[in-house]
Design an enzyme around this catalytic site. Structure first.
Site, PDB file in Angstrom:
ATOM      1  N   TYR A  70       7.865  -3.768   5.405  1.00  0.00           N
ATOM      2  CA  TYR A  70       6.984  -5.008   4.173  1.00  0.00           C
ATOM      3  C   TYR A  70       7.698  -4.673   3.053  1.00  0.00           C
ATOM      4  O   TYR A  70       9.200  -3.384   2.609  1.00  0.00           O
ATOM      5  CB  TYR A  70       5.709  -4.567   3.792  1.00  0.00           C
ATOM      6  CG  TYR A  70       4.882  -4.764   5.093  1.00  0.00           C
ATOM      7  CD1 TYR A  70       4.526  -6.663   5.285  1.00  0.00           C
ATOM      8  CD2 TYR A  70       4.548  -4.323   6.282  1.00  0.00           C
ATOM      9  CE1 TYR A  70       4.105  -6.636   6.539  1.00  0.00           C
ATOM     10  CE2 TYR A  70       3.880  -4.612   7.627  1.00  0.00           C
ATOM     11  CZ  TYR A  70       3.725  -5.816   7.494  1.00  0.00           C
ATOM     12  OH  TYR A  70       2.365  -6.272   8.605  1.00  0.00           O
ATOM     13  N   ASP A 216       2.879 -16.428  -1.336  1.00  0.00           N
ATOM     14  CA  ASP A 216       2.851 -15.577  -0.975  1.00  0.00           C
ATOM     15  C   ASP A 216       1.479 -14.753  -2.184  1.00  0.00           C
ATOM     16  O   ASP A 216       1.686 -13.614  -2.344  1.00  0.00           O
ATOM     17  CB  ASP A 216       3.963 -14.164  -0.878  1.00  0.00           C
ATOM     18  CG  ASP A 216       3.544 -12.524  -0.187  1.00  0.00           C
ATOM     19  OD1 ASP A 216       2.588 -12.699   0.204  1.00  0.00           O
ATOM     20  OD2 ASP A 216       4.311 -12.272  -0.566  1.00  0.00           O
ATOM     21  N   THR A 219       1.548 -10.218  -2.152  1.00  0.00           N
ATOM     22  CA  THR A 219       2.089  -9.672  -3.327  1.00  0.00           C
ATOM     23  C   THR A 219       0.765  -9.845  -4.401  1.00  0.00           C
ATOM     24  O   THR A 219       0.568 -10.969  -4.906  1.00  0.00           O
ATOM     25  CB  THR A 219       2.859 -10.703  -3.290  1.00  0.00           C
ATOM     26  OG1 THR A 219       4.150 -10.442  -2.530  1.00  0.00           O
ATOM     27  CG2 THR A 219       3.725  -9.829  -4.766  1.00  0.00           C
TER      28      THR A 219
END
Length: 336
Positions: A70, A216, A219
């Site tokens: 990631y 996202d 995030t």
């Protein structure tokens, strides 16, 4: 789903069900949870709930190796197949052939501090490691799924985190948004990728024409190319701090400028109350951190902006798999 910096929720795996808290992540496409036979040196694993294939009558251990990286953190493990259910109910379940990774190695401190046990990816299968179909594929294929969509409402009220947010499968929840939904078509089926027309403050644009962006949920902040973000930090009066983060003076929040993001010709405005993270420290002290951070993603995936929870918290976000588009509407606050 709870915590202003980390949004996560319940799933179960196996028969009888084993309970986990996972980060529902639209920026990746694999499910993994810690494995019961991880080594004692894996602190992240030992601090979280662990899946035990032998205790599930429907589990198949394939032994297939698995590794994923990631933006922060990584994990290694092996692939198991078993039933996965969302929300702890039997309404949204896969069959016993759902593949997922059982994590045996989670290096670094990223996952040690996480309040969630694992990650459930909700991106597109094209970026799935080992080409493992994700759980939502089976949910969307079910006759009980009215619409091939899922939607997120994230509670950004740090004084009211009893409910961290809500993820809705196969539909939307009108209780959490107001006004029309503005739709933007996907430009690729890897991440949830759409065109960002512009980023502007007081009429000054900080993008050079339309640029890719991804929406996202995994995030926390809102990221963009480092040079553009530096200019934005300067424009809002933020001060460099550590590891690319910037601080702002809490007392100046009421006078800080709005930041406008344009999608499909429509403006989406973040005020300073939206893009500044107000963190309560020990002894009642408060620290204010800019919600913007620089991140340079090389081609072919980048350059791009990542519309993380700072943006999703302001705008109810609908991920329409069937029509390959994303929708934004004004989110209702937790007080509404």
């Amino acid at each position: 789903m709870k915590s202003v910096a980390q949004y996560y929720g319940p799933i179960t795996i196996g028969t009888p069900p084993q309970n986990f808290q996972v980060l529902f992540d639209t920026g990746s496409s694999n499910l993994w949870v810690p494995c019961n036979d991880c080594p004692f040196t894996d602190i992240a694993c030992k601090l979280h709930k662990r899946f035990e294939c032998k205790k599930s009558s429907t589990c198949t251990a394939t032994g297939q190796p698995f590794e994923i990286q990631y933006g922060t953190g990584s994990m290694k493990g092996t692939v198991d197949n078993d039933t996965v259910c969302f929300g702890g109910s039997s309404q949204w379940c896969t069959d016993k052939n759902q593949g997922f990774a059982c994590a045996e190695e989670e290096p670094g401190i990223t996952f040690v501090e996480a309040k969630f046990d694992g990650i459930l990816g909700m991106g597109w299968d094209t970026i799935s490691v080992n080409h493992i179909p994700q759980p939502m594929d089976q949910i969307f294929a079910s006759p009980t799924c009215g619409q091939q969509v899922f939607a997120f409402w994230l509670n950004r009220d740090i004084n009211n985190v009893v409910t961290g947010g809500e993820m809705t499968l196969c539909g939307m929840d009108p209780a959490h948004y107001t006004g029309p939904i503005a739709w933007e078509p996907l430009v690729a089926e890897d991440y949830w990728r759409i065109k960002l027309g512009a980023v502007a403050i007081n009429g000054v644009t900080y993008t050079d024409g339309p640029v890719d962006s991804i929406v996202d949920t995994g995030t926390s902040l809102l990221t963009g190319p480092t040079e553009a973000i530096k200019k934005i930090q300067h424009a809002i009066g933020a001060i460099p701090f550590l590891n690319g983060e910037y601080l702002v003076e809490c007392s100046k929040i009421p006078k800080m400028p709005n930041v406008t993001f344009t999608f499909g010709g429509q403006d989406f405005v973040l005020t300073a109350y939206d893009y500044v993270l107000q963190i309560q420290g020990n002894g009642g002290s408060e620290q204010c951190i800019s919600g913007f951070i620089g991140l340079d993603i090389p081609a072919p995936a980048g350059p791009l902006w990542i519309m993380g929870d700072v943006f999703i918290g302001k705008f109810y976000s609908v991920f329409d798999h069937g029509n390959k588009r994303i929708g934004f509407a004004q989110a209702k606050s937790s007080a509404n």
